[in-house]
Design a protein around this motif. Structure first.
Motif, short mmCIF file in Angstrom:
data_model
loop_
_atom_site.label_atom_id
_atom_site.label_comp_id
_atom_site.label_asym_id
_atom_site.label_seq_id
_atom_site.Cartn_x
_atom_site.Cartn_y
_atom_site.Cartn_z
N TRP A 36 8.87 50.50 28.36
CA TRP A 36 9.10 51.64 29.24
C TRP A 36 9.02 51.18 30.69
N TYR A 37 9.98 51.62 31.47
CA TYR A 37 9.99 51.40 32.90
C TYR A 37 10.01 52.77 33.58
N ARG A 38 9.70 52.77 34.86
CA ARG A 38 9.82 54.01 35.62
C ARG A 38 10.32 53.72 37.02
N GLN A 39 10.95 54.75 37.59
CA GLN A 39 11.44 54.63 38.96
C GLN A 39 11.19 55.93 39.69
N ALA A 40 10.39 55.84 40.74
CA ALA A 40 10.11 56.98 41.59
C ALA A 40 11.12 56.99 42.74
N PRO A 41 11.33 58.15 43.36
CA PRO A 41 12.29 58.22 44.47
C PRO A 41 11.96 57.23 45.57
N GLY A 42 12.95 56.45 45.98
CA GLY A 42 12.76 55.50 47.06
C GLY A 42 12.04 54.23 46.68
N LYS A 43 11.75 54.07 45.39
CA LYS A 43 11.03 52.88 44.94
C LYS A 43 11.85 52.12 43.91
N GLN A 44 11.47 50.87 43.71
CA GLN A 44 12.15 50.06 42.70
C GLN A 44 11.67 50.42 41.30
N ARG A 45 12.52 50.15 40.34
CA ARG A 45 12.12 50.36 38.95
C ARG A 45 11.03 49.35 38.61
N GLU A 88 1.02 60.39 41.19
CA GLU A 88 1.75 59.14 41.43
C GLU A 88 2.45 58.60 40.19
N ASP A 89 2.23 59.22 39.04
CA ASP A 89 2.98 58.85 37.83
C ASP A 89 4.35 59.53 37.78
N THR A 90 4.60 60.43 38.73
CA THR A 90 5.87 61.13 38.78
C THR A 90 7.01 60.14 38.98
N ALA A 91 7.99 60.20 38.09
CA ALA A 91 9.11 59.26 38.13
C ALA A 91 10.07 59.59 37.00
N VAL A 92 11.22 58.94 37.03
CA VAL A 92 12.10 58.93 35.87
C VAL A 92 11.69 57.75 35.01
N TYR A 93 11.43 58.01 33.75
CA TYR A 93 10.98 56.99 32.82
C TYR A 93 12.16 56.55 31.94
N TYR A 94 12.35 55.23 31.88
CA TYR A 94 13.46 54.65 31.13
C TYR A 94 12.94 53.80 29.98
N CYS A 95 13.58 53.96 28.85
CA CYS A 95 13.31 53.12 27.69
C CYS A 95 14.20 51.88 27.77
#
Length: 121
Positions: A36-45, A88-95
């Protein structure tokens, strides 16, 4: 054709829990790594957690002790149990998964479409 489909995201209050699921489907011969990866607005995955085919795991320091990754090999599914969630865990989470398709020798990196996790009161 191989696809990864995630589910389980949503809105949760700080301190709450969510469980993400990701299922791989298609002409699959074997799956090596899943993560699992995540990407928050304005940040890198960034990598959140990963699990090998032998169930070895590793976690980002920011989620250790709060998140747990697991997999069900019979169902080609990986889970991410997220407890004690913080804003701070808010993000889009990618499998993400390393998959060998039937009839092929090499493993290929696949990504899901992402699922939004929002931690807010």
């Amino acid at each position: 054709q191989v696809q990864l489909v995630e589910s389980g995201g949503g809105l949760v209050q700080p301190g709450g829990s969510l469980r993400l699921s990701c299922t791989a489907s298609g002409s699959i011969f074997s799956i090596n790594y899943m993560g699992w990866y995540r990407q928050a607005p304005g940040k890198q995955r960034e990598l959140v957690a990963a699990i090998s085919s032998g169930d070895s795991t590793n976690y980002a320091d920011t989620v250790k002790g709060r998140f747990t990754i697991s997999r069900d090999n019979a169902k080609n599914t990986v889970f991410l149990q997220m407890n004690s969630l913080k804003p701070e865990d808010t993000a889009v989470y990618y499998c993400n998964a390393d998959i060998r398709s039937r009839g092929y020798r090499d493993y290929v990196d696949y990504w899901g479409q992402g699922t939004q996790v929002t931690v807010s009161s």
